[in-house]
Design an enzyme around this catalytic site. Structure first.
Site, PDB file in Angstrom:
ATOM      1  N   ASP A 124      -8.630 -16.718  10.929  1.00 19.90           N
ATOM      2  CA  ASP A 124      -8.843 -15.280  10.765  1.00 19.90           C
ATOM      3  C   ASP A 124     -10.050 -14.833  11.585  1.00 19.90           C
ATOM      4  O   ASP A 124     -11.125 -15.426  11.497  1.00 19.90           O
ATOM      5  CB  ASP A 124      -9.058 -14.965   9.281  1.00 19.90           C
ATOM      6  CG  ASP A 124      -9.063 -13.478   8.997  1.00 19.90           C
ATOM      7  OD1 ASP A 124      -8.399 -12.718   9.730  1.00 19.90           O
ATOM      8  OD2 ASP A 124      -9.743 -13.069   8.028  1.00 19.90           O
ATOM      9  N   HIS A 125      -9.867 -13.800  12.373  1.00 19.95           N
ATOM     10  CA  HIS A 125     -10.946 -13.172  13.152  1.00 19.95           C
ATOM     11  C   HIS A 125     -11.659 -14.141  14.093  1.00 19.95           C
ATOM     12  O   HIS A 125     -12.891 -14.174  14.147  1.00 19.95           O
ATOM     13  CB  HIS A 125     -11.968 -12.497  12.221  1.00 19.95           C
ATOM     14  CG  HIS A 125     -11.469 -11.217  11.638  1.00 19.95           C
ATOM     15  ND1 HIS A 125     -11.372 -10.049  12.351  1.00 19.95           N
ATOM     16  CD2 HIS A 125     -11.004 -10.939  10.398  1.00 19.95           C
ATOM     17  CE1 HIS A 125     -10.877  -9.097  11.581  1.00 19.95           C
ATOM     18  NE2 HIS A 125     -10.637  -9.610  10.387  1.00 19.95           N
TER      19      HIS A 125
ATOM     20  N   ASN B  42      -3.759  -8.795   4.431  1.00 13.56           N
ATOM     21  CA  ASN B  42      -4.877  -9.718   4.240  1.00 13.56           C
ATOM     22  C   ASN B  42      -5.635  -9.407   2.961  1.00 13.56           C
ATOM     23  O   ASN B  42      -5.962  -8.248   2.686  1.00 13.56           O
ATOM     24  CB  ASN B  42      -5.848  -9.627   5.423  1.00 13.56           C
ATOM     25  CG  ASN B  42      -5.289 -10.223   6.690  1.00 13.56           C
ATOM     26  OD1 ASN B  42      -4.098 -10.524   6.790  1.00 13.56           O
ATOM     27  ND2 ASN B  42      -6.151 -10.398   7.674  1.00 13.56           N
TER      28      ASN B  42
ATOM     29  N   HIS C  51      -5.396  -5.331   7.614  1.00 16.12           N
ATOM     30  CA  HIS C  51      -6.630  -5.968   7.155  1.00 16.12           C
ATOM     31  C   HIS C  51      -7.289  -5.079   6.108  1.00 16.12           C
ATOM     32  O   HIS C  51      -7.061  -3.881   6.065  1.00 16.12           O
ATOM     33  CB  HIS C  51      -7.587  -6.177   8.329  1.00 16.12           C
ATOM     34  CG  HIS C  51      -7.181  -7.277   9.252  1.00 16.12           C
ATOM     35  ND1 HIS C  51      -8.050  -8.256   9.677  1.00 16.12           N
ATOM     36  CD2 HIS C  51      -5.998  -7.579   9.827  1.00 16.12           C
ATOM     37  CE1 HIS C  51      -7.419  -9.092  10.477  1.00 16.12           C
ATOM     38  NE2 HIS C  51      -6.174  -8.700  10.589  1.00 16.12           N
ATOM     39  N   GLY C  52      -8.132  -5.694   5.268  1.00 15.39           N
ATOM     40  CA  GLY C  52      -8.831  -4.908   4.256  1.00 15.39           C
ATOM     41  C   GLY C  52      -7.949  -4.530   3.086  1.00 15.39           C
ATOM     42  O   GLY C  52      -8.033  -3.414   2.569  1.00 15.39           O
TER      43      GLY C  52
END
Length: 282
Positions: A90-91, A231, A209-210
């Site tokens: 992730d990221h 996510n 996301h978030g």
């Protein structure tokens, strides 16, 4: 069985999970794990629901052996499950981090160039896509920008998203429609009309996301627009921390072995993850 980094693994890529989710109108929960308890709880929850699962590890955990050790545990658990499971970075912030994840057997990776100018994001993402695809893995990237905390939100544009997906050849695209990472100070309001425009312009699975703190109604609306991966990190990990703190308070000075101490916390994590998976598959 995929071959990632030269090693055969029982895990799958995003392409074995997300296209069907988008076609059939549901989303796959992508949980960020950090230890055995969080990993084991979400895997058990996915098994109970007979649901696909994406296990995510944030790039910070690649700074020592933790990401690799979590990967070993995830592969072992995947061997015991009939439901498909992907293991995802992730990221990822750099190509070196992407390479590291691929080398240790992650079946999917994210490169996050969302803070870069548009053309630079395309260039970085294209290189990451080539690396991932050469290793038999999948790539997620981000257009627009989903900030951490109180950072500035940069909403995604449908035309830019379509161009980005076409030029970079990513397998899944994270879009910014009003979410942020972490807890919200006020309830988020997603731009569902924008999500619908992007979904009509971009044929590949979209990612939100978030997901922490977003109402079920808004999540389900986003799914109708092509969001196939949602996510969840802050809420799950905070539940672990608060649960462990509660057990410390309840037990006081009474000794219990660590595994026994954390059993009630694992039960909370299991119930939470199972409910979230069920919601996203309505």
């Amino acid at each position: 069985m995929p071959c990632i980094g030269g090693v055969s693994v029982p895990l799958v890529t995003l392409n074995e999970i997300l296209p069907q989710a988008r076609r059939d109108g549901y989303a796959v929960a992508a949980f960020n794990v950090a230890n055995l308890e969080t990993l084991y709880s979400v895997v058990r929850a996915a098994r109970a629901e007979n649901s696909p699962l994406i296990v995510q590890v944030y790039q910070r955990l690649f700074e020592d052996d933790r990401a690799e050790l979590i990967g070993v545990m995830a592969r072992r658990l995947a061997e015991q499950s009939d439901a498909p499971m992907a293991l995802h970075l992730d990221h990822g912030g750099t190509l070196d981090r992407v390479k590291q994840a691929l080398d240790i057997g992650y079946t999917s990776v994210m490169i996050d160039g969302s803070a870069l100018p548009f053309e630079e994001n395309i260039a970085l993402t294209s290189q990451a896509a080539a690396l991932a695809h050469a290793a038999g893995a999948t790539l997620e990237a981000e257009i627009g920008h989903v900030p951490f905390g109180d950072g500035e939100v940069k909403l995604s544009d449908a035309a830019e998203a379509a161009q980005f997906a076409r030029q970079t050849k990513v397998d899944a695209l994270a879009v910014s429609i009003g979410t942020a990472h972490g807890f919200y100070k006020k309830a988020p309001k997603l731009d569902i009309a924008r999500a619908a425009q992007i979904g009509q312009s971009v044929p590949i699975p979209l990612v939100l996301h978030g997901g922490t703190g977003v109402s079920d109604e808004q999540l389900l609306s986003a799914i109708t627009c092509g969001v196939a991966k949602i996510n969840i990190a802050t809420e799950l990990q905070n539940l672990f921390i608060r649960g462990a703190a509660g057990e410390i308070e309840r037990n006081g000075d009474n000794f219990k072995p660590v595994d026994v101490y954390l059993k009630p916390v694992e039960a909370q994590l299991f119930d939470y993850a199972r409910a979230k998976i069920r919601t996203l598959r309505r």
